[in-house]
Scaffold this active site. Structure first.
Site, PDB file in Angstrom:
ATOM      1  N   LEU A  29       0.813  -1.215   0.000  1.00 14.64           N
ATOM      2  CA  LEU A  29       0.000   0.000   0.000  1.00 14.64           C
ATOM      3  C   LEU A  29       0.846   1.264   0.000  1.00 14.64           C
ATOM      4  O   LEU A  29       0.466   2.275  -0.604  1.00 14.64           O
ATOM      5  CB  LEU A  29      -0.936   0.003   1.216  1.00 14.64           C
ATOM      6  CG  LEU A  29      -1.980  -1.122   1.279  1.00 14.64           C
ATOM      7  CD1 LEU A  29      -2.860  -0.961   2.507  1.00 14.64           C
ATOM      8  CD2 LEU A  29      -2.836  -1.166   0.019  1.00 14.64           C
ATOM      9  N   SER A  49      -8.335  -9.145  -0.173  1.00 13.21           N
ATOM     10  CA  SER A  49      -7.839  -9.448   1.161  1.00 13.21           C
ATOM     11  C   SER A  49      -8.764 -10.493   1.754  1.00 13.21           C
ATOM     12  O   SER A  49      -9.907 -10.649   1.316  1.00 13.21           O
ATOM     13  CB  SER A  49      -7.809  -8.190   2.028  1.00 13.21           C
ATOM     14  OG  SER A  49      -7.513  -8.503   3.372  1.00 13.21           O
ATOM     15  N   ARG A  50      -8.298 -11.210   2.755  1.00 13.43           N
ATOM     16  CA  ARG A  50      -9.172 -12.179   3.422  1.00 13.43           C
ATOM     17  C   ARG A  50     -10.198 -11.478   4.304  1.00 13.43           C
ATOM     18  O   ARG A  50     -11.117 -12.105   4.806  1.00 13.43           O
ATOM     19  CB  ARG A  50      -8.321 -13.149   4.240  1.00 13.43           C
ATOM     20  CG  ARG A  50      -7.492 -14.093   3.378  1.00 13.43           C
ATOM     21  CD  ARG A  50      -6.509 -14.903   4.182  1.00 13.43           C
ATOM     22  NE  ARG A  50      -5.490 -14.048   4.804  1.00 13.43           N
ATOM     23  CZ  ARG A  50      -4.484 -14.501   5.532  1.00 13.43           C
ATOM     24  NH1 ARG A  50      -4.368 -15.794   5.744  1.00 13.43           N
ATOM     25  NH2 ARG A  50      -3.600 -13.664   6.041  1.00 13.43           N
ATOM     26  N   HIS A  92       4.036 -17.438  -1.434  1.00 12.64           N
ATOM     27  CA  HIS A  92       4.332 -17.009  -2.800  1.00 12.64           C
ATOM     28  C   HIS A  92       4.084 -18.100  -3.829  1.00 12.64           C
ATOM     29  O   HIS A  92       3.429 -17.875  -4.849  1.00 12.64           O
ATOM     30  CB  HIS A  92       5.778 -16.524  -2.898  1.00 12.64           C
ATOM     31  CG  HIS A  92       5.985 -15.161  -2.304  1.00 12.64           C
ATOM     32  ND1 HIS A  92       7.230 -14.582  -2.186  1.00 12.64           N
ATOM     33  CD2 HIS A  92       5.102 -14.257  -1.794  1.00 12.64           C
ATOM     34  CE1 HIS A  92       7.098 -13.384  -1.633  1.00 12.64           C
ATOM     35  NE2 HIS A  92       5.826 -13.175  -1.378  1.00 12.64           N
ATOM     36  N   LYS A 110       9.841 -10.889  -4.146  1.00  9.67           N
ATOM     37  CA  LYS A 110      10.963 -11.730  -3.758  1.00  9.67           C
ATOM     38  C   LYS A 110      10.853 -12.089  -2.270  1.00  9.67           C
ATOM     39  O   LYS A 110      10.213 -11.350  -1.516  1.00  9.67           O
ATOM     40  CB  LYS A 110      12.291 -11.048  -4.078  1.00  9.67           C
ATOM     41  CG  LYS A 110      12.423  -9.627  -3.482  1.00  9.67           C
ATOM     42  CD  LYS A 110      12.759  -9.635  -2.012  1.00  9.67           C
ATOM     43  CE  LYS A 110      12.476  -8.350  -1.341  1.00  9.67           C
ATOM     44  NZ  LYS A 110      12.468  -8.488   0.135  1.00  9.67           N
ATOM     45  N   ASP A 190      14.939 -11.854   3.136  1.00 12.22           N
ATOM     46  CA  ASP A 190      14.356 -10.530   2.970  1.00 12.22           C
ATOM     47  C   ASP A 190      15.256  -9.573   2.207  1.00 12.22           C
ATOM     48  O   ASP A 190      14.800  -8.877   1.290  1.00 12.22           O
ATOM     49  CB  ASP A 190      14.003  -9.935   4.339  1.00 12.22           C
ATOM     50  CG  ASP A 190      13.204  -8.649   4.219  1.00 12.22           C
ATOM     51  OD1 ASP A 190      12.323  -8.578   3.339  1.00 12.22           O
ATOM     52  OD2 ASP A 190      13.447  -7.716   5.005  1.00 12.22           O
TER      53      ASP A 190
END
Length: 346
Positions: A29, A49-50, A92, A110, A190
């Site tokens: 966002l 979104s859930r 992913h 990634k 990360d």
């Protein structure tokens, strides 16, 4: 001395690609989606979104017309051409495969997987579905990285013999997804993945073996400090990445005749110019370095535009699924070395 590099050329007149977004993470966002919105070929058409209310709020904040309360609803939308997948790392592969099998092209954040084996499964999915799948290493679209690679290729610094990288930030929030081992958290997944990807980008080949030192957080179990060495056959990458150190990032490429230094290599700002340095080494102070400045660009905008263009033209993508599998092979080897204490073959 300072020069100015040309910005990216304007997009061709092509039909915009209608994108759907999986999830409403803060990263998406606040960082990637605002950049993606700027592209004439990238039309943010839906977000899922859930939590339906969260989806609506996120979509409204970005001017996205459709909001769905489940990921499957988004994948079932026949008007969506491509999916952007910034879900937590451990999700992913699953949702990238489901999106491709639902007839969507996929740009996945990634690391695209948590192992080379899982990443390789997406090669089969791409072959099965005929849909493009790529890993979102946005910096490959930034002109400062393209300039650095061009300098290496053209021999501006002579043979490239070493790349040094550092990338760190401090985060000990137990609720943060980056600190959850089961979700693929930790420094190497990360941010260390950038060192692997960009060294392969600069060297233009694959490393043959890897060695790493890994320090794990006693509470989270994630690697909070990882240092690695990649052997490119007569040339090396050395890097350190950390989720519990002062915020810093820098890249230095050493050749036999000069060096390239990238000031803000990874989180290149979208609101100010970037600069890189080309130095012949005639002064140790760095005063001999020539500075190349780049106009303000947003690398997420450039990345999504390039992917949209590949969809519409059938052209190649910069960081294809095959390239992504190669990155995961190296990361696997680094983790193995962290356990064995030895060199590991890639």
């Amino acid at each position: 001395m300072s020069t100015s590099a040309e910005g990216p050329k304007s997009s061709e007149h092509l039909t915009p690609v209608r994108w759907g977004v999986l999830g409403a993470s803060n990263f998406a966002l606040k960082v990637s989606l605002p950049g993606m919105k700027r592209g004439p070929l990238t039309q943010l058409a839906a977000l899922a979104s859930r939590d339906t209310s969260k989806a609506r709020a996120a979509a409204q904040s970005l001017g996205i017309p459709k909001a769905y309360g489940s990921y499957d609803e988004l994948l079932d939308d026949p008007e969506i051409d491509a999916i952007y997948n910034p879900l937590p790392n451990h999700l992913h592969v699953t949702w990238t495969a489901r999106a491709a099998r639902a007839g969507k092209h996929v740009l996945c954040e990634k690391p695209i997987a948590l192992s080379a084996k899982d990443a390789a499964a997406l090669v089969d999915v791409q072959r099965e579905t005929g849909k493009l799948i790529a890993e979102a290493f946005m910096l490959r679209s930034h002109p400062q990285w393209q300039q650095a690679r061009d300098w290496v290729r053209s021999g501006q610094i002579g043979d490239l013999v070493g790349v040094q990288m550092a990338f760190s930030y401090f985060n000990r929030d137990a609720e943060d997804i980056r600190n959850r081992k089961e979700a693929g958290g930790g420094a190497l997944y990360d941010i260390g993945c950038y060192a692997v990807n960009t060294s392969r980008f600069l060297f233009g080949r694959e490393p043959v073996r890897a060695m790493a030192l890994v320090e794990r957080d006693p509470e989270f179990g994630t690697d909070r400090l990882t240092s690695g060495l990649l052997d490119y056959g007569g040339a090396h990458l050395t890097f350190t990445c950390s989720t519990q150190a002062v915020a810093y990032q820098r890249v230095i490429a050493l050749g036999i005749k000069g060096r390239i230094e990238i000031e803000i290599p990874f989180n290149a700002p979208a609101d100010q110019p970037c600069k890189i340095f080309l130095d012949d080494g005639s002064t140790l102070s760095g005063s001999s370095a020539k500075i190349t400045s780049f106009p303000v660009v947003d690398q997420y905008h450039l990345q999504s535009e390039a992917f949209s263009r590949a969809i519409r033209t059938g052209g190649p993508v910069e960081n294809s699924i095959e390239v992504a599998v190669g990155n995961m092979r190296v990361i696997d080897a680094l983790f193995r070395s962290g356990e064995s204490g030895r060199w590991e073959r890639v």
